[in-house]
Design a protein around this motif. Structure first.
Motif, mmCIF file in Angstrom:
data_model
loop_
_atom_site.group_PDB
_atom_site.id
_atom_site.type_symbol
_atom_site.label_atom_id
_atom_site.label_comp_id
_atom_site.label_asym_id
_atom_site.label_seq_id
_atom_site.Cartn_x
_atom_site.Cartn_y
_atom_site.Cartn_z
ATOM 1 N N GLY A 19 0.962 -1.468 -0.269
ATOM 2 C CA GLY A 19 0.099 0.163 -0.241
ATOM 3 C C GLY A 19 0.369 1.644 0.046
ATOM 4 N N GLN A 20 1.730 0.974 -0.060
ATOM 5 C CA GLN A 20 2.711 2.506 -0.524
ATOM 6 C C GLN A 20 2.931 3.401 -1.286
ATOM 7 O OE1 GLN A 20 6.875 1.863 1.439
ATOM 8 N NE2 GLN A 20 7.375 2.691 -0.634
ATOM 9 N N GLU A 21 1.939 4.701 -1.742
ATOM 10 C CA GLU A 21 2.177 5.444 -2.290
ATOM 11 C C GLU A 21 4.068 6.738 -2.427
ATOM 12 O OE1 GLU A 21 -0.629 8.480 -2.414
ATOM 13 O OE2 GLU A 21 -0.268 9.058 -0.024
ATOM 14 N N GLU A 22 4.161 6.467 -3.583
ATOM 15 C CA GLU A 22 5.938 7.595 -3.140
ATOM 16 C C GLU A 22 5.805 8.750 -4.387
ATOM 17 O OE1 GLU A 22 9.163 3.615 -4.069
ATOM 18 O OE2 GLU A 22 7.324 4.307 -5.659
ATOM 19 N N VAL A 23 5.834 9.623 -3.963
ATOM 20 C CA VAL A 23 6.537 11.055 -4.453
ATOM 21 C C VAL A 23 7.815 10.823 -4.539
ATOM 22 C CG1 VAL A 23 6.076 13.369 -3.947
ATOM 23 C CG2 VAL A 23 4.481 11.740 -2.932
ATOM 24 N N TYR A 24 8.226 11.342 -6.341
ATOM 25 C CA TYR A 24 9.923 11.517 -6.669
ATOM 26 C C TYR A 24 10.102 12.929 -6.565
ATOM 27 C CZ TYR A 24 9.076 6.237 -7.793
ATOM 28 O OH TYR A 24 8.584 5.245 -7.620
ATOM 29 N N VAL A 25 11.033 13.468 -6.560
ATOM 30 C CA VAL A 25 10.757 15.172 -6.983
ATOM 31 C C VAL A 25 12.698 14.582 -7.298
ATOM 32 C CG1 VAL A 25 11.564 17.157 -5.580
ATOM 33 C CG2 VAL A 25 9.815 15.341 -4.812
ATOM 34 N N LEU A 26 12.562 15.705 -8.667
ATOM 35 C CA LEU A 26 14.002 15.716 -9.046
ATOM 36 C C LEU A 26 14.755 16.368 -8.742
ATOM 37 C CD1 LEU A 26 15.597 13.881 -11.220
ATOM 38 C CD2 LEU A 26 14.989 15.806 -13.150
ATOM 39 N N ILE A 27 16.105 16.525 -8.219
ATOM 40 C CA ILE A 27 16.366 17.910 -7.897
ATOM 41 C C ILE A 27 17.080 18.139 -8.113
ATOM 42 C CG2 ILE A 27 17.923 18.558 -5.389
ATOM 43 C CD1 ILE A 27 14.945 17.685 -4.750
ATOM 44 N N HIS A 28 18.056 17.256 -9.791
ATOM 45 C CA HIS A 28 18.951 17.876 -10.367
ATOM 46 C C HIS A 28 19.093 16.693 -11.935
ATOM 47 C CE1 HIS A 28 22.478 19.978 -12.484
ATOM 48 N NE2 HIS A 28 23.235 18.916 -12.070
ATOM 49 N N GLY A 29 19.400 17.615 -12.492
ATOM 50 C CA GLY A 29 19.152 16.321 -13.886
ATOM 51 C C GLY A 29 17.569 16.834 -15.211
ATOM 52 N N ASP A 79 23.957 13.102 -16.649
ATOM 53 C CA ASP A 79 24.770 12.727 -16.052
ATOM 54 C C ASP A 79 24.830 13.657 -14.650
ATOM 55 O OD1 ASP A 79 26.241 10.886 -17.628
ATOM 56 O OD2 ASP A 79 27.496 11.908 -18.263
ATOM 57 N N GLY A 80 24.971 13.269 -13.701
ATOM 58 C CA GLY A 80 25.341 13.672 -12.367
ATOM 59 C C GLY A 80 23.307 13.961 -11.815
ATOM 60 N N SER A 81 22.177 13.465 -11.631
ATOM 61 C CA SER A 81 21.394 13.471 -12.067
ATOM 62 C C SER A 81 20.699 13.345 -10.427
ATOM 63 C CB SER A 81 19.919 12.324 -12.700
ATOM 64 O OG SER A 81 19.961 13.156 -13.745
ATOM 65 N N LYS A 82 20.349 13.737 -9.865
ATOM 66 C CA LYS A 82 19.844 13.626 -8.257
ATOM 67 C C LYS A 82 18.288 13.784 -8.223
ATOM 68 C CE LYS A 82 22.855 14.978 -5.243
ATOM 69 N NZ LYS A 82 23.934 15.832 -4.866
ATOM 70 N N MET A 83 17.936 13.031 -7.073
ATOM 71 C CA MET A 83 16.426 12.372 -6.546
ATOM 72 C C MET A 83 16.264 11.904 -5.649
ATOM 73 S SD MET A 83 13.697 10.317 -9.265
ATOM 74 C CE MET A 83 13.098 11.940 -10.506
ATOM 75 N N VAL A 84 14.873 12.911 -5.018
ATOM 76 C CA VAL A 84 14.342 11.883 -3.816
ATOM 77 C C VAL A 84 13.473 11.319 -3.712
ATOM 78 C CG1 VAL A 84 13.681 13.081 -1.733
ATOM 79 C CG2 VAL A 84 15.391 14.148 -2.223
ATOM 80 N N ILE A 85 13.440 9.908 -3.338
ATOM 81 C CA ILE A 85 11.970 9.355 -3.345
ATOM 82 C C ILE A 85 11.595 9.201 -2.018
ATOM 83 C CG2 ILE A 85 10.735 7.547 -4.062
ATOM 84 C CD1 ILE A 85 13.075 6.898 -5.933
ATOM 85 N N ALA A 86 10.125 9.780 -1.513
ATOM 86 C CA ALA A 86 9.628 9.191 -0.047
ATOM 87 C C ALA A 86 8.515 8.689 -0.059
ATOM 88 C CB ALA A 86 9.260 10.736 0.491
ATOM 89 N N GLY A 87 8.372 7.278 0.180
ATOM 90 C CA GLY A 87 6.827 6.920 0.042
ATOM 91 C C GLY A 87 6.293 6.005 1.821
#
Length: 106
Positions: A52-62, A96-104
């Motif tokens: 039942g885990q929903e997730e949020v993806y936030v791209l910081i860079h890239g 290259d150098g992409s960064k993402m934060v994922i919370a669920g």
């Protein structure tokens, strides 16, 4: 103590470029992952219908593409996408150098 703290890069990656912070922050329900990736990094298609885990993806860079139930969502820095637990998701990076934060969480 009412909080826990860590630096994501002090957490040993469990997959290439993926720092899972749930244990390091002693989270009970919330999962937090920091992904550092280069062009061509590909995730694995999955869903979270059972937990039942929903997730949020936030791209910081890239640049990244999040494919949700077959629909490609192009992401640039600052873009965020929420995904239902029972939807399939697959992540790729195009810079290259992409960064993402994922919370669920359930």
């Amino acid at each position: 103590m009412g909080y826990d703290a860590t630096a994501y890069d002090d957490v040993e990656p469990r997959a290439p470029g993926m720092h899972f912070l749930r244990d390091a922050l002693d989270c009970e329900r919330l999962g937090v992952t920091v992904v550092e990736a280069d062009d061509g990094w590909e995730g694995m298609e999955h869903e979270h219908a059972e937990d039942g885990q929903e997730e949020v993806y936030v791209l910081i860079h890239g640049e990244a593409t999040l494919t949700v139930d077959g629909d490609a969502v192009e992401l640039g820095p600052g873009d965020a996408v929420r995904v239902d637990a029972d939807s399939t998701r697959d992540l790729t990076f195009e810079a290259d150098g992409s960064k993402m934060v994922i919370a669920g969480a359930p």
